[in-house]
Design a protein around this motif. Structure first.
Motif, PDB file in Angstrom:
ATOM      1  N   THR A 193      -2.951   8.843  -4.328  1.00 44.28           N
ATOM      2  CA  THR A 193      -2.207   7.766  -3.675  1.00 44.28           C
ATOM      3  C   THR A 193      -1.110   8.357  -2.792  1.00 44.28           C
ATOM      4  O   THR A 193      -0.437   9.308  -3.194  1.00 44.28           O
ATOM      5  N   PRO A 194      -0.907   7.837  -1.582  1.00 42.58           N
ATOM      6  CA  PRO A 194       0.128   8.374  -0.689  1.00 42.58           C
ATOM      7  C   PRO A 194       1.481   8.443  -1.393  1.00 42.58           C
ATOM      8  O   PRO A 194       1.919   7.459  -2.007  1.00 42.58           O
ATOM      9  N   PRO A 195       2.155   9.595  -1.340  1.00 41.04           N
ATOM     10  CA  PRO A 195       3.441   9.714  -2.039  1.00 41.04           C
ATOM     11  C   PRO A 195       4.538   8.839  -1.445  1.00 41.04           C
ATOM     12  O   PRO A 195       5.516   8.516  -2.126  1.00 41.04           O
ATOM     13  N   ARG A 196       4.403   8.472  -0.175  1.00 36.39           N
ATOM     14  CA  ARG A 196       5.422   7.635   0.451  1.00 36.39           C
ATOM     15  C   ARG A 196       4.748   6.641   1.374  1.00 36.39           C
ATOM     16  O   ARG A 196       3.875   7.001   2.149  1.00 36.39           O
ATOM     17  N   SER A 197       5.162   5.372   1.296  1.00 36.70           N
ATOM     18  CA  SER A 197       4.545   4.367   2.170  1.00 36.70           C
ATOM     19  C   SER A 197       5.508   3.214   2.417  1.00 36.70           C
ATOM     20  O   SER A 197       6.348   2.888   1.573  1.00 36.70           O
ATOM     21  N   LEU A 198       5.371   2.635   3.600  1.00 35.92           N
ATOM     22  CA  LEU A 198       6.100   1.423   3.986  1.00 35.92           C
ATOM     23  C   LEU A 198       5.096   0.280   3.891  1.00 35.92           C
ATOM     24  O   LEU A 198       4.075   0.292   4.582  1.00 35.92           O
ATOM     25  N   ARG A 199       5.384  -0.701   3.026  1.00 35.82           N
ATOM     26  CA  ARG A 199       4.390  -1.737   2.736  1.00 35.82           C
ATOM     27  C   ARG A 199       4.979  -3.135   2.839  1.00 35.82           C
ATOM     28  O   ARG A 199       6.181  -3.344   2.619  1.00 35.82           O
ATOM     29  N   ALA A 200       4.091  -4.072   3.170  1.00 34.23           N
ATOM     30  CA  ALA A 200       4.433  -5.490   3.111  1.00 34.23           C
ATOM     31  C   ALA A 200       3.810  -6.066   1.851  1.00 34.23           C
ATOM     32  O   ALA A 200       2.615  -5.910   1.605  1.00 34.23           O
ATOM     33  N   ARG A 201       4.639  -6.716   1.062  1.00 37.81           N
ATOM     34  CA  ARG A 201       4.177  -7.406  -0.155  1.00 37.81           C
ATOM     35  C   ARG A 201       4.720  -8.833  -0.093  1.00 37.81           C
ATOM     36  O   ARG A 201       5.917  -9.044  -0.261  1.00 37.81           O
ATOM     37  N   GLY A 202       3.856  -9.782   0.189  1.00 33.39           N
ATOM     38  CA  GLY A 202       4.326 -11.144   0.372  1.00 33.39           C
ATOM     39  C   GLY A 202       5.270 -11.209   1.564  1.00 33.39           C
ATOM     40  O   GLY A 202       4.929 -10.784   2.667  1.00 33.39           O
ATOM     41  N   ASP A 203       6.488 -11.691   1.345  1.00 27.90           N
ATOM     42  CA  ASP A 203       7.475 -11.809   2.423  1.00 27.90           C
ATOM     43  C   ASP A 203       8.473 -10.662   2.414  1.00 27.90           C
ATOM     44  O   ASP A 203       9.560 -10.770   2.993  1.00 27.90           O
ATOM     45  N   VAL A 204       8.114  -9.548   1.773  1.00 27.74           N
ATOM     46  CA  VAL A 204       9.021  -8.414   1.635  1.00 27.74           C
ATOM     47  C   VAL A 204       8.417  -7.178   2.304  1.00 27.74           C
ATOM     48  O   VAL A 204       7.214  -6.921   2.189  1.00 27.74           O
ATOM     49  N   LEU A 205       9.270  -6.420   2.984  1.00 31.47           N
ATOM     50  CA  LEU A 205       8.913  -5.101   3.487  1.00 31.47           C
ATOM     51  C   LEU A 205       9.633  -4.090   2.610  1.00 31.47           C
ATOM     52  O   LEU A 205      10.859  -4.171   2.438  1.00 31.47           O
ATOM     53  N   ASP A 206       8.909  -3.137   2.043  1.00 34.28           N
ATOM     54  CA  ASP A 206       9.574  -2.174   1.169  1.00 34.28           C
ATOM     55  C   ASP A 206       9.088  -0.750   1.426  1.00 34.28           C
ATOM     56  O   ASP A 206       8.063  -0.527   2.071  1.00 34.28           O
ATOM     57  N   LEU A 207       9.877   0.215   0.946  1.00 30.71           N
ATOM     58  CA  LEU A 207       9.515   1.624   0.966  1.00 30.71           C
ATOM     59  C   LEU A 207       9.202   2.003  -0.474  1.00 30.71           C
ATOM     60  O   LEU A 207      10.002   1.758  -1.387  1.00 30.71           O
ATOM     61  N   GLU A 208       8.013   2.609  -0.682  1.00 26.51           N
ATOM     62  CA  GLU A 208       7.556   2.892  -2.030  1.00 26.51           C
ATOM     63  C   GLU A 208       7.277   4.380  -2.213  1.00 26.51           C
ATOM     64  O   GLU A 208       6.891   5.078  -1.264  1.00 26.51           O
ATOM     65  N   ASP A 213       4.875   8.908  -7.615  1.00 23.12           N
ATOM     66  CA  ASP A 213       5.161  10.248  -8.132  1.00 23.12           C
ATOM     67  C   ASP A 213       3.873  10.922  -8.614  1.00 23.12           C
ATOM     68  O   ASP A 213       2.792  10.311  -8.612  1.00 23.12           O
ATOM     69  N   PRO A 214       3.947  12.202  -8.990  1.00 29.70           N
ATOM     70  CA  PRO A 214       2.730  12.924  -9.413  1.00 29.70           C
ATOM     71  C   PRO A 214       2.004  12.285 -10.589  1.00 29.70           C
ATOM     72  O   PRO A 214       0.814  12.546 -10.791  1.00 29.70           O
ATOM     73  N   ASP A 215       2.716  11.463 -11.376  1.00 27.64           N
ATOM     74  CA  ASP A 215       2.080  10.764 -12.498  1.00 27.64           C
ATOM     75  C   ASP A 215       1.495   9.415 -12.079  1.00 27.64           C
ATOM     76  O   ASP A 215       1.116   8.614 -12.938  1.00 27.64           O
ATOM     77  N   MET A 216       1.458   9.175 -10.745  1.00 22.33           N
ATOM     78  CA  MET A 216       0.897   7.945 -10.181  1.00 22.33           C
ATOM     79  C   MET A 216       1.745   6.708 -10.506  1.00 22.33           C
ATOM     80  O   MET A 216       1.266   5.582 -10.443  1.00 22.33           O
ATOM     81  N   LYS A 217       2.992   6.912 -10.805  1.00 21.13           N
ATOM     82  CA  LYS A 217       3.897   5.790 -11.026  1.00 21.13           C
ATOM     83  C   LYS A 217       4.498   5.360  -9.695  1.00 21.13           C
ATOM     84  O   LYS A 217       5.083   6.169  -8.974  1.00 21.13           O
ATOM     85  N   MET A 218       4.375   4.073  -9.352  1.00 26.57           N
ATOM     86  CA  MET A 218       4.874   3.548  -8.095  1.00 26.57           C
ATOM     87  C   MET A 218       6.275   2.971  -8.296  1.00 26.57           C
ATOM     88  O   MET A 218       6.504   2.179  -9.206  1.00 26.57           O
ATOM     89  N   THR A 219       7.227   3.379  -7.427  1.00 25.60           N
ATOM     90  CA  THR A 219       8.603   2.909  -7.504  1.00 25.60           C
ATOM     91  C   THR A 219       9.021   2.325  -6.164  1.00 25.60           C
ATOM     92  O   THR A 219       8.817   2.952  -5.122  1.00 25.60           O
ATOM     93  N   GLN A 220       9.603   1.150  -6.188  1.00 29.67           N
ATOM     94  CA  GLN A 220      10.139   0.536  -4.972  1.00 29.67           C
ATOM     95  C   GLN A 220      11.529   1.107  -4.721  1.00 29.67           C
ATOM     96  O   GLN A 220      12.435   0.955  -5.542  1.00 29.67           O
ATOM     97  N   LEU A 221      11.714   1.746  -3.566  1.00 29.11           N
ATOM     98  CA  LEU A 221      12.974   2.417  -3.256  1.00 29.11           C
ATOM     99  C   LEU A 221      13.910   1.574  -2.411  1.00 29.11           C
ATOM    100  O   LEU A 221      15.130   1.760  -2.452  1.00 29.11           O
ATOM    101  N   TRP A 222      13.356   0.651  -1.637  1.00 27.33           N
ATOM    102  CA  TRP A 222      14.153  -0.082  -0.641  1.00 27.33           C
ATOM    103  C   TRP A 222      13.355  -1.298  -0.230  1.00 27.33           C
ATOM    104  O   TRP A 222      12.121  -1.263  -0.204  1.00 27.33           O
ATOM    105  N   LYS A 223      14.042  -2.396   0.126  1.00 32.32           N
ATOM    106  CA  LYS A 223      13.316  -3.578   0.588  1.00 32.32           C
ATOM    107  C   LYS A 223      14.213  -4.454   1.444  1.00 32.32           C
ATOM    108  O   LYS A 223      15.444  -4.447   1.315  1.00 32.32           O
ATOM    109  N   ILE A 224      13.572  -5.217   2.351  1.00 33.85           N
ATOM    110  CA  ILE A 224      14.231  -6.229   3.176  1.00 33.85           C
ATOM    111  C   ILE A 224      13.226  -7.358   3.384  1.00 33.85           C
ATOM    112  O   ILE A 224      12.024  -7.186   3.126  1.00 33.85           O
TER     113      ILE A 224
END
Length: 363
Positions: free
Chosen positions: A248-263, A266-277
């Motif tokens: 899975t890409p280690p860093r991505s800018l994604r749209a989820r519903g009405d939110v844009l976030d930076l995700e 990590d190496p264990d495939m855990k996804m963390t939301q770092l930022w959103k607007i």
């Protein structure tokens, strides 16, 4: 030059009007050893200077940035373009690259007539005060998108199904831009997407990110139409692993519903939301991502800017992160989405750059 600097009265400002790292004709290889001797001498003697680059069909070397030239191999080539901005099609002579002025005033080289005899002993000039421009650097991106060259500036184009073409900015702000469009009609079992992949320099090399590299990626994006759905995602930009161990890409800018976030994944495939607007549509937004590439989460890191403002990622402006799980990574722009989202989608891309500093890509 050294003797003249020692003999000139203190009110005389010395200024080297032309300086380069190649032969005067502009041909041949860079001689960084000799250039370094001149740079060191001019710094020692408080002599102001400019660096001259005469460009016809020749590659544009990076502007001299200071420090040790012998440790700064030229990372990219930017030939001049006839209409004046740096691009891959050489056409005319591009002017001068001005590095810095060490003096506090304006040096006018030919404005002073020196006396025929100079006393043997002249008080040494006092060191000039440093100015705000002393340590400034000339933006020198390693790669830029060039709409005149179509999609050849990218390492690849992925259309499943879709198209990537150059169009005039529908908002009228950025001239020619890239338009990435997908009909959203799934082909077999594959997801529907359209993306650019990687970067190709004018000399045909592929710019790829590997262990220990530091890069800054800057661009402007606009989206619309862009169907989204709560619980599903649309990747609009991503850093992607390639080679053995790719995941899975280690860093991505994604749209989820009405939110844009930076995700971050990590190496264990855990996804963390770092930022959103709130997800912006039909308007241009600028982004800069700075990354140190490493498979070690204690050595890799990421910075992020949105519309010129540095953002806080999980409470930090420089977030430690593993950025490499395979042989290399590169980045992708476009529309890549999960199964639950259908319908036409369009992403616009402008002013994309890759460099080694924020200044290289933020303009």
């Amino acid at each position: 030059m050294s003797r003249a600097a020692d003999k000139l009265p203190m009110f005389v400002t010395e200024f080297v009007t032309e300086f380069g790292t190649q032969e005067a004709a502009g041909d041949g290889n860079d001689d960084f050893d000799m250039a370094q001797q001149y740079v060191d001498l001019m710094a020692q003697k408080n002599i102001s200077w400019t660096k001259l680059e005469l460009l016809r069909r020749l590659p544009l070397r990076r502007g001299v940035q200071g420090g040790d030239l012998r440790q700064r191999p030229v990372p990219g080539h930017r030939p001049a373009q006839a209409r004046g901005r740096v691009g891959p099609r050489a056409g005319q002579v591009r002017g001068y690259l001005v590095r810095r002025l060490l003096g506090t005033g304006v040096a006018l080289a030919a404005a002073l007539a020196l006396p025929a005899a100079v006393p043997d002993e002249v008080p040494a000039p006092a060191p000039l005060a440093a100015t705000a421009t002393d340590e400034s650097r000339i933006p020198a991106p390693l790669w830029t998108d060039e709409t005149d060259c179509g999609t050849s500036v990218f390492e690849g184009i992925e259309t499943k199904p879709g198209s990537v073409e150059v169009v005039f900015d529908p908002q009228g702000q950025h001239g020619d831009v890239y338009r990435l469009h997908t009909s959203g009609e799934q082909e077999g079992s594959e997801w529907a997407w359209v993306e650019t992949r990687g970067h190709k320099t004018p000399d045909g090399d592929r710019l790829r990110f590997t262990e220990g590299d530091t890069y800054y990626i800057g661009w402007k994006s606009m989206w619309g139409p862009l169907p989204t759905k709560t619980g599903d995602w649309v990747a609009l930009w991503q850093i992607k692993d390639y080679g053995s161990g790719a995941a899975t890409p280690p860093r991505s800018l994604r749209a989820r519903g009405d939110v844009l976030d930076l995700e971050y994944c990590d190496p264990d495939m855990k996804m963390t939301q770092l930022w959103k607007i709130p997800l912006p549509k039909d308007s241009w937004n600028s982004f800069v991502v700075g990354v140190r590439i490493s498979s070690d989460p204690f050595k890799g890191w990421v910075h992020f800017w949105h519309n010129g403002e540095e953002q806080v990622l999980n409470g930090q402006t420089q977030l430690p992160a593993a950025m490499l799980c395979a042989d290399f990574v590169t980045d992708k722009w476009g529309v890549y989405r999960s199964d639950g989202i259908t319908g036409e989608a369009t992403a616009y891309l402008a002013d994309a750059k890759v460099g080694t500093s924020y200044e290289d890509v933020s303009g």
